[in-house]
Design an enzyme around this catalytic site. Structure first.
Site, PDB file in Angstrom:
ATOM      1  N   GLY A 133      -5.322   3.904  -2.793  1.00 45.08           N
ATOM      2  CA  GLY A 133      -4.827   3.488  -1.490  1.00 45.08           C
ATOM      3  C   GLY A 133      -5.408   4.319  -0.356  1.00 45.08           C
ATOM      4  O   GLY A 133      -5.758   3.793   0.696  1.00 45.08           O
ATOM      5  N   GLU A 243       1.486   2.203  13.278  1.00 46.15           N
ATOM      6  CA  GLU A 243       2.234   2.292  12.011  1.00 46.15           C
ATOM      7  C   GLU A 243       2.735   3.722  11.785  1.00 46.15           C
ATOM      8  O   GLU A 243       3.863   3.946  11.340  1.00 46.15           O
ATOM      9  CB  GLU A 243       1.333   1.847  10.850  1.00 46.15           C
ATOM     10  CG  GLU A 243       2.060   1.920   9.519  1.00 46.15           C
ATOM     11  CD  GLU A 243       1.210   1.487   8.317  1.00 46.15           C
ATOM     12  OE1 GLU A 243       0.115   0.935   8.517  1.00 46.15           O
ATOM     13  OE2 GLU A 243       1.664   1.720   7.186  1.00 46.15           O
ATOM     14  N   ARG A 269      36.192  18.529   5.727  1.00 48.15           N
ATOM     15  CA  ARG A 269      36.268  19.139   4.400  1.00 48.15           C
ATOM     16  C   ARG A 269      36.756  20.588   4.493  1.00 48.15           C
ATOM     17  O   ARG A 269      36.251  21.363   5.309  1.00 48.15           O
ATOM     18  CB  ARG A 269      34.865  19.119   3.762  1.00 48.15           C
ATOM     19  CG  ARG A 269      34.792  19.735   2.387  1.00 48.15           C
ATOM     20  CD  ARG A 269      35.433  18.853   1.361  1.00 48.15           C
ATOM     21  NE  ARG A 269      35.262  19.392   0.009  1.00 48.15           N
ATOM     22  CZ  ARG A 269      35.846  18.869  -1.061  1.00 48.15           C
ATOM     23  NH1 ARG A 269      36.618  17.806  -0.941  1.00 48.15           N
ATOM     24  NH2 ARG A 269      35.658  19.402  -2.240  1.00 48.15           N
ATOM     25  N   GLU A 368      -1.420  14.392   3.042  1.00 48.45           N
ATOM     26  CA  GLU A 368      -2.734  15.041   2.841  1.00 48.45           C
ATOM     27  C   GLU A 368      -3.806  14.343   3.689  1.00 48.45           C
ATOM     28  O   GLU A 368      -4.651  14.995   4.301  1.00 48.45           O
ATOM     29  CB  GLU A 368      -3.131  14.998   1.356  1.00 48.45           C
ATOM     30  CG  GLU A 368      -2.273  15.857   0.432  1.00 48.45           C
ATOM     31  CD  GLU A 368      -0.908  15.263   0.119  1.00 48.45           C
ATOM     32  OE1 GLU A 368      -0.704  14.048   0.345  1.00 48.45           O
ATOM     33  OE2 GLU A 368      -0.025  16.018  -0.330  1.00 48.45           O
TER      34      GLU A 368
HETATM   35  C1  FAD Z   1       7.311   1.728  -1.431  1.00 42.31           C
HETATM   36  C2  FAD Z   1       5.900   1.598  -0.961  1.00 42.31           C
HETATM   37  C3  FAD Z   1       5.586   0.624  -0.020  1.00 42.31           C
HETATM   38  C4  FAD Z   1       4.248   0.460   0.392  1.00 42.31           C
HETATM   39  N1  FAD Z   1       3.941  -0.586   1.240  1.00 42.31           N
HETATM   40  C5  FAD Z   1       2.615  -0.883   1.453  1.00 42.31           C
HETATM   41  C6  FAD Z   1       2.239  -2.082   2.156  1.00 42.31           C
HETATM   42  O1  FAD Z   1       3.089  -2.843   2.649  1.00 42.31           O
HETATM   43  N2  FAD Z   1       0.916  -2.365   2.270  1.00 42.31           N
HETATM   44  C7  FAD Z   1      -0.057  -1.556   1.757  1.00 42.31           C
HETATM   45  O2  FAD Z   1      -1.233  -1.880   1.885  1.00 42.31           O
HETATM   46  N3  FAD Z   1       0.269  -0.414   1.097  1.00 42.31           N
HETATM   47  C8  FAD Z   1       1.577  -0.068   0.923  1.00 42.31           C
HETATM   48  N4  FAD Z   1       1.924   1.075   0.237  1.00 42.31           N
HETATM   49  C9  FAD Z   1       0.855   1.908  -0.296  1.00 42.31           C
HETATM   50  C10 FAD Z   1       0.714   3.277   0.355  1.00 42.31           C
HETATM   51  O3  FAD Z   1       0.197   3.157   1.653  1.00 42.31           O
HETATM   52  C11 FAD Z   1      -0.170   4.104  -0.599  1.00 42.31           C
HETATM   53  O4  FAD Z   1       0.628   4.406  -1.726  1.00 42.31           O
HETATM   54  C12 FAD Z   1      -0.700   5.353   0.026  1.00 42.31           C
HETATM   55  O5  FAD Z   1      -1.628   5.048   1.036  1.00 42.31           O
HETATM   56  C13 FAD Z   1      -1.379   6.276  -0.998  1.00 42.31           C
HETATM   57  O6  FAD Z   1      -2.270   5.581  -1.820  1.00 42.31           O
HETATM   58  P1  FAD Z   1      -2.169   5.742  -3.421  1.00 42.31           P
HETATM   59  O7  FAD Z   1      -0.765   5.531  -3.802  1.00 42.31           O
HETATM   60  O8  FAD Z   1      -3.199   4.887  -4.033  1.00 42.31           O
HETATM   61  O9  FAD Z   1      -2.498   7.285  -3.684  1.00 42.31           O
HETATM   62  P2  FAD Z   1      -3.954   7.907  -3.907  1.00 42.31           P
HETATM   63  O10 FAD Z   1      -4.843   7.484  -2.810  1.00 42.31           O
HETATM   64  O11 FAD Z   1      -4.364   7.664  -5.313  1.00 42.31           O
HETATM   65  O12 FAD Z   1      -3.628   9.463  -3.736  1.00 42.31           O
HETATM   66  C14 FAD Z   1      -3.049  10.239  -4.786  1.00 42.31           C
HETATM   67  C15 FAD Z   1      -2.851  11.667  -4.263  1.00 42.31           C
HETATM   68  O13 FAD Z   1      -4.148  12.213  -3.908  1.00 42.31           O
HETATM   69  C16 FAD Z   1      -4.117  12.653  -2.548  1.00 42.31           C
HETATM   70  N5  FAD Z   1      -5.430  12.411  -1.928  1.00 42.31           N
HETATM   71  C17 FAD Z   1      -6.166  11.267  -1.939  1.00 42.31           C
HETATM   72  N6  FAD Z   1      -7.285  11.425  -1.225  1.00 42.31           N
HETATM   73  C18 FAD Z   1      -7.251  12.687  -0.721  1.00 42.31           C
HETATM   74  C19 FAD Z   1      -8.122  13.467   0.115  1.00 42.31           C
HETATM   75  N7  FAD Z   1      -9.249  12.946   0.622  1.00 42.31           N
HETATM   76  N8  FAD Z   1      -7.762  14.741   0.413  1.00 42.31           N
HETATM   77  C20 FAD Z   1      -6.619  15.267  -0.070  1.00 42.31           C
HETATM   78  N9  FAD Z   1      -5.753  14.585  -0.868  1.00 42.31           N
HETATM   79  C21 FAD Z   1      -6.062  13.324  -1.177  1.00 42.31           C
HETATM   80  C22 FAD Z   1      -3.038  11.806  -1.890  1.00 42.31           C
HETATM   81  O14 FAD Z   1      -2.537  12.436  -0.716  1.00 42.31           O
HETATM   82  C23 FAD Z   1      -2.006  11.732  -3.007  1.00 42.31           C
HETATM   83  O15 FAD Z   1      -1.218  12.905  -3.011  1.00 42.31           O
HETATM   84  C24 FAD Z   1       3.249   1.305  -0.117  1.00 42.31           C
HETATM   85  C25 FAD Z   1       3.583   2.314  -1.030  1.00 42.31           C
HETATM   86  C26 FAD Z   1       4.877   2.451  -1.461  1.00 42.31           C
HETATM   87  C27 FAD Z   1       5.183   3.516  -2.485  1.00 42.31           C
END
Ligand code: FAD
Length: 388
Positions: A133, A243, A269, A368
């Protein structure tokens, strides 16, 4: 009321929206949290009341109001204490509809913006994919141009309103040899052949439907391209500022809700023969929390004003989300502690608040990634410019 930003009219709106939520939403929240489904009637009622059109043009049924109506909408939604319900609503208005309004042509706006504002159609925004993501430019979903159609293949995940929405705003690669310059944005009807979704189980946001969505040879008219081909990445980035501010405001509002509840609880309380609000350890904790909330809130209001004036607030919105969501997690955790064992019980608000709050540091750009953006601006003097 903070009269630097809010007028009497804003205050009247806040009171009427609060009354509406208490009457029409609060009685159903526990059911929606259990079933993970928000009844359709409430979408229609929001539409009838004009709540989905606060910041949208009048020609599509919107009210074209200033950003502080949006702030009130977001703050009051947090105070019904269902992060999932609030997310379903704001993801529709400030994720999906933002793209429809900004990149949709007249035909698209007539068809989708009008029906989104009046509550007939629900939207979702599909960017995140199972393979990642944070790295938006690395997405793998493709949109291949064939005659006057595009054929979409791939999958998206964690999509808010992903199971029950009527249309999807989808980012896909129109040029797989390119990273950020190869992404385009499409609007797709849910009923189009080849789309399937699977609802996901999660820690919090229980009332909202978060889903994985698969696109298997989904054929859409070429006219469902939103804006220009290859400009999807800058469009997404343009809207991230809004956003992230939305998520910062949500965070200060839920922290405020938690603290107000904890202060009331402390005044009732008893322990060791007095109310617990007499213990200095707790009083100082409350003073710290009140200060942190106020700092975030004032910052969020000040950058909302700048957004309203047309400024591109990438750095500030990243800072807002980074600090406000961290603050909210910490405040809610401490408020739960103030309630002792009751804080851990589902019949009190803190358990759900704690679960729901945790998403703040993940969704819409992880903490991050936000630190990366801020570091690039303050260390490398990188400039982010809005794309038109
Ligand atoms: C309940 C929920 C609702 C959501 N709703 C939407 C939605 O409506 N539409 C949509 O498109 N998305 C949605 N998301 C997705 C959300 O935006 C992503 O989960 C988020 O952007 C992180 O992507 P990922 O989960 O793939 O984590 P990853 O990108 O796999 O990251 C994993 C870890 O690595 C770290 N990391 C990654 N790259 C780097 C870097 N360059 N430097 C340092 N650290 C890094 C991240 O911070 C994280 O800690 C939703 C997520 C949830 C849980």
């Amino acid at each position: 009321m903070n009269d630097m930003y809010f007028t009497e009219e804003h205050q009247v709106f806040r009171q009427s929206f609060r009354d509406f939520l208490q009457k029409e939403v609060v009685p159903h929240i526990d059911k929606w949290e259990k079933t993970g489904t928000i009844d359709r009637f409430i979408w229609e009622k929001f539409g009838e009341m004009g709540y989905f059109g606060l910041n949208y043009p009048e020609e599509y049924g919107g009210l074209n109001l200033d950003v502080f109506y949006t702030i009130i909408f977001l703050e009051e939604l947090q105070k019904v204490n269902s992060g999932g319900f609030a997310a379903a609503m704001w993801a529709h208005v400030y994720l999906a509809m933002t793209h429809v309004n900004a990149e949709g042509d007249d035909r698209i706006k007539e068809k989708y913006l009008t029906s989104s504002i009046n509550g007939e159609k629900i939207g979702c925004l599909c960017i995140t994919e199972p393979f990642g993501g944070s790295d938006v430019a690395g997405m793998r979903t493709t949109a291949e141009k064939k005659g006057d159609t595009y054929v979409i293949n791939g999958s998206k995940t964690f999509i808010t309103n992903g199971a029950y929405s009527d249309y999807l705003i989808v980012a896909a690669k129109t040029d797989t040899s390119s990273r950020n310059k190869g992404i385009s944005i499409f609007i797709i009807d849910r009923t189009t052949k080849g789309i399937s979704s699977t609802k996901l189980d999660k820690l919090g946001w229980k009332a909202s439907d978060t889903a994985e969505i698969a696109f298997d040879n989904v054929i859409i008219p070429a006219s469902n391209l939103m804006g220009e081909e290859g400009k999807g990445f800058p469009y997404i980035m343009n809207h991230f500022a809004l956003e992230r501010l939305v998520m910062g405001v949500n965070a200060h509002a839920r922290a405020e809700f938690a603290l107000e509840y904890a202060i009331k609880y402390m005044s009732e309380r008893q322990a060791f023969g007095k109310t617990i609000n007499k213990f200095q350890a707790l009083r100082h904790k409350v003073a710290d929390m009140a200060s942190e909330i106020e700092m975030c809130k004032e910052f969020n209001y000040s950058i909302a004003k700048r957004l309203n004036e047309g400024q591109y607030i990438v750095k500030e919105a990243s800072m807002s989300k980074l600090l406000s969501t961290k603050m909210a997690d910490s405040v809610i955790n401490d408020c739960l502690q103030i309630l002792g064992g009751y804080g851990y019980m589902e019949e009190y608000p803190m358990a759900r608040l704690l679960r729901d709050s945790r998403l703040g540091q993940i969704g819409g750009g992880t903490s991050e990634i936000l630190r990366e953006i801020i570091a690039k601006i303050v260390i490398d003097n990188k400039e982010y410019k809005q794309t038109t």
